[in-house]
Design a protein around this motif. Structure first.
Motif, PDB file in Angstrom:
ATOM      1  N   ASP A 145     -31.548  -8.176 -14.216  1.00 26.05           N
ATOM      2  CA  ASP A 145     -31.122  -9.121 -13.192  1.00 26.05           C
ATOM      3  C   ASP A 145     -32.356  -9.771 -12.597  1.00 26.05           C
ATOM      4  OD1 ASP A 145     -28.370  -9.042 -13.177  1.00 26.05           O
ATOM      5  OD2 ASP A 145     -28.247  -7.429 -11.707  1.00 26.05           O
ATOM      6  N   ALA A 146     -32.208 -10.998 -12.168  1.00 23.39           N
ATOM      7  CA  ALA A 146     -33.277 -11.674 -11.436  1.00 23.39           C
ATOM      8  C   ALA A 146     -32.993 -11.457  -9.958  1.00 23.39           C
ATOM      9  CB  ALA A 146     -33.298 -13.152 -11.765  1.00 23.39           C
ATOM     10  N   LEU A 147     -33.920 -10.812  -9.275  1.00 24.26           N
ATOM     11  CA  LEU A 147     -33.746 -10.453  -7.876  1.00 24.26           C
ATOM     12  C   LEU A 147     -34.842 -11.086  -7.044  1.00 24.26           C
ATOM     13  CD1 LEU A 147     -32.997  -6.696  -8.558  1.00 24.26           C
ATOM     14  CD2 LEU A 147     -31.325  -8.477  -8.102  1.00 24.26           C
ATOM     15  N   GLN A 148     -34.649 -11.088  -5.734  1.00 25.86           N
ATOM     16  CA  GLN A 148     -35.666 -11.637  -4.848  1.00 25.86           C
ATOM     17  C   GLN A 148     -35.887 -10.692  -3.687  1.00 25.86           C
ATOM     18  OE1 GLN A 148     -33.803 -15.316  -3.591  1.00 25.86           O
ATOM     19  NE2 GLN A 148     -33.380 -14.447  -1.596  1.00 25.86           N
ATOM     20  N   GLY A 149     -37.078 -10.761  -3.122  1.00 25.77           N
ATOM     21  CA  GLY A 149     -37.399  -9.986  -1.941  1.00 25.77           C
ATOM     22  C   GLY A 149     -38.812  -9.440  -2.005  1.00 25.77           C
TER      23      GLY A 149
END
Length: 133
Positions: free
Chosen positions: A107-111
């Motif tokens: 998954d492409a995640l952000q943070g």
């Protein structure tokens, strides 16, 4: 070396770095944007009003900002944190409940919690170069 994610309250403005990432004896990691090619792959997830500014030279809008208490400059370093591709066990698969996944996706995640492992890996490589014979 102790690393903490800066936090994801940067859209609230300055002085959004709080405990524990505001500690003076840790390395606080903020998140930068990724390359434009990565954004093109996930452009449907880019929030309204964010456009034209891509690349690791730009702090992500959500990355918490300093100064921290005591007027310390934080974050100490930044690493790509929007979008970062990471492993993800398939939800709903019976083996996930057993503690392992037979099938794994990404998954492409952000943070800033996605940027911190990148920085930690770099810290490990740097430390290894100083301690290797």
């Amino acid at each position: 070396m102790v690393l903490f994610a800066a936090g994801n309250s940067g859209d609230d403005g300055e002085k959004t770095i709080t405990s524990p990432s505001g500690a003076k004896n840790c390395l606080t990691v903020g998140a930068t944007l990724n390359s434009q090619q990565v954004f093109k792959a996930y452009e449907t997830s880019v929030p309204d009003g964010v456009s034209g500014v891509f690349g690791p030279a730009y702090l992500a809008y959500f990355s918490s900002r300093g100064p921290a208490s005591g007027k310390r400059i934080k974050p100490d370093v930044v690493a790509p944190g929007w979008w970062t591709v990471s492993a993800n066990a398939k939800a709903g698969h019976s083996s996930v409940q057993a503690g392992y996944a037979e099938h794994c996706t990404v998954d492409a995640l952000q943070g800033t919690s996605m940027a911190t492992p990148t920085a930690a890996g770099n810290v490990a490589i740097i430390r290894n170069s100083f301690t290797s014979k």
